[in-house]
Design an enzyme around this catalytic site. Structure first.
Site, PDB file in Angstrom:
ATOM      1  N   GLY A 161      -9.837  -2.894  -3.196  1.00 44.62           N
ATOM      2  CA  GLY A 161     -10.872  -3.847  -2.817  1.00 44.62           C
ATOM      3  C   GLY A 161     -12.259  -3.352  -3.166  1.00 44.62           C
ATOM      4  N   ASP A 205       0.795  -1.220   0.000  1.00 41.25           N
ATOM      5  CA  ASP A 205       0.000   0.000   0.000  1.00 41.25           C
ATOM      6  C   ASP A 205       0.831   1.274   0.000  1.00 41.25           C
ATOM      7  OD1 ASP A 205      -2.740   1.413   0.595  1.00 41.25           O
ATOM      8  OD2 ASP A 205      -1.306   2.196   2.050  1.00 41.25           O
ATOM      9  N   CYS A 224      -4.889   2.646  -0.597  1.00 44.01           N
ATOM     10  CA  CYS A 224      -4.842   2.007  -1.919  1.00 44.01           C
ATOM     11  C   CYS A 224      -5.361   0.579  -1.848  1.00 44.01           C
ATOM     12  CB  CYS A 224      -3.426   2.043  -2.477  1.00 44.01           C
ATOM     13  SG  CYS A 224      -2.879   3.693  -2.954  1.00 44.01           S
ATOM     14  N   ASP A 225      -4.988  -0.149  -0.792  1.00 45.85           N
ATOM     15  CA  ASP A 225      -5.533  -1.495  -0.593  1.00 45.85           C
ATOM     16  C   ASP A 225      -7.051  -1.456  -0.493  1.00 45.85           C
ATOM     17  OD1 ASP A 225      -3.333  -3.239  -0.599  1.00 45.85           O
ATOM     18  OD2 ASP A 225      -2.843  -2.783   1.480  1.00 45.85           O
ATOM     19  N   LEU A 226      -7.550  -0.562   0.343  1.00 45.14           N
ATOM     20  CA  LEU A 226      -8.989  -0.496   0.582  1.00 45.14           C
ATOM     21  C   LEU A 226      -9.747  -0.093  -0.680  1.00 45.14           C
ATOM     22  CD1 LEU A 226      -8.809   1.224   4.059  1.00 45.14           C
ATOM     23  CD2 LEU A 226      -9.407  -1.160   3.620  1.00 45.14           C
TER      24      LEU A 226
END
Length: 399
Positions: A185, A152, A180-182
């Site tokens: 997703g 991230d 960025c991960d969230l």
């Protein structure tokens, strides 16, 4: 949680089976979103240690031997855990039996890993032509840097978000959560829903791809067009908006408050409420105020200097000026407004007992106003908690 909410395990995706081969955060966040909506999510984990986030801490909770990472607990509600060694023939057969029955498969391996396991998109599509496959990578599946590993903070930097965040241009800062991960997703779950909808007319699944880089670029918003259209490179501006003024965090007698004067009408109202001249040279329009931001900040903080935050928020509310305080997370989770929106849920964990977790951000209503939001949720699973029950469920196929 609001007493007005009902209590149900059902949701809009009831009957949808998701096979979750992802780990860490981007993929698990996508599958948690699908699980929140009622899908059955079977999380495949490596024997012995499971998802990497089971070891990401402190903080951990629970007794030694049964401790759980709060990081893992944040991304894995409404799932079942099954441990499978994908290089073991018997375990692979369990996975393939699940895939044959699944509606969705999610993975976030580096490019090429699924193919090396014999589980590439083409092979899975032949096994189950109706399967929707979501694949999330760090920087994309192709292109000159498509094979780069993605974490991230690296993506926040490479995707430009850190250059826009911080006290000043020379002070790049990461976002306070793995944004960025969230976002990857969230975009992934959004793509899955679109593919499921299209499958209703075509009868066939498809492959949905996104990345941490795509997620970062996808939320550049006006900062993106500021460059692509106007040729201006956005830079970090601390707690003040790049295109609206006054809009940001302003000091007062005992702390700070945030205000958003997002229109000329609000500016006129703000000035009237604090005995300022809205037509003062260099202040009459938003464009002028943006160009004179430091002067505007000084002016606002001067009239705020003798007032407490509570007094200011009351006055701003009377004037109809959008305003607020900066809450710490403990204040957020005990705030009555947060609780009224169903944003905190209670579950009973297999080893930890009663837990209070952040809840799903969506609610559902009939046009009449009757709410039918799902409010009964499964706790994050312990490692391989559902291995035996899932194997029984697919028993005939496995044998």
């Amino acid at each position: 949680m609001s007493a007005a909410l009902g209590s149900s395990l059902a949701g809009p995706l009831e009957g949808v089976l998701v096979v979750d081969l992802s780990r860490a955060l981007a993929g698990p966040h996508a599958t948690m979103m699908l699980g929140d909506l009622g899908a059955r999510v079977v999380k495949i984990e490596a024997p012995g240690h499971g998802d990497d986030t089971r070891g990401w801490g402190p903080p951990f909770v629970g007794d030694e031997g049964e401790r759980e990472s709060t990081y893992f607990l944040s991304a894995n509600r409404n799932k079942e855990s099954v441990c499978l060694d994908l290089r073991d023939d018997d375990d692979r057969e369990v996975l393939l039996a699940l895939v044959r029955r699944a509606d969705v498969l999610v993975e976030n391996f580096r490019t090429g890993v699924m193919e090396r396991l014999g589980l590439g998109a083409e092979a899975l599509g032949k096994l189950n032509p109706r399967l929707v496959q979501l694949s999330i990578t760090g920087f994309g599946h192709d292109g000159p840097e498509g094979g780069r590993p993605g974490y991230d903070q690296i993506a926040q930097g490479e995707g430009g978000l850190m250059s826009l965040t911080g006290s000043a241009p020379g002070d790049p800062q990461r976002f306070g959560t793995p944004i960025c991960d969230l976002l990857a997703g969230m975009y992934g779950a959004y793509g899955v829903l679109a593919a499921l909808r299209q499958r209703e007319s075509t009868g066939r699944g498809q492959v949905v791809r996104t990345s941490l880089l795509a997620a970062a670029v996808g939320v550049h918003a006006f900062q993106g067009t500021r460059w692509t259209v106007a040729g201006e490179v956005g830079r970090a501006a601390g707690n003040h908006h790049a295109s609206i003024s006054p809009y940001g965090l302003f000091r007062c007698a005992d702390g700070a408050v945030q205000i958003a004067v997002g229109s000329e009408g609000l500016w006129q109202r703000f000035c009237a409420g604090f005995d300022l001249d809205p037509e003062e040279p260099g202040m009459a329009t938003n464009a002028q105020r943006v160009a004179s931001r430091d002067r505007v900040i000084e002016l606002v903080e001067r009239v705020f200097a003798d007032r407490s935050a509570g007094n200011l928020l009351e006055r701003l509310r009377e004037l109809g000026i959008p305003a607020g305080r900066v809450r710490t997370l403990d204040e957020v989770y005990t705030w009555e407004q947060t609780l009224s929106q169903g944003l905190v849920i209670d579950v009973t964990h297999e080893t930890l007992g009663p837990l209070r977790l952040p809840g799903p951000p969506l609610r559902f209503f009939e046009p009449s106003g009757r709410e039918h939001t799902r409010t009964a949720h499964r706790p994050p699973p312990v490692l391989d908690q559902h291995g035996e029950s899932v194997r029984r469920w697919i028993g005939d196929v496995v044998r």
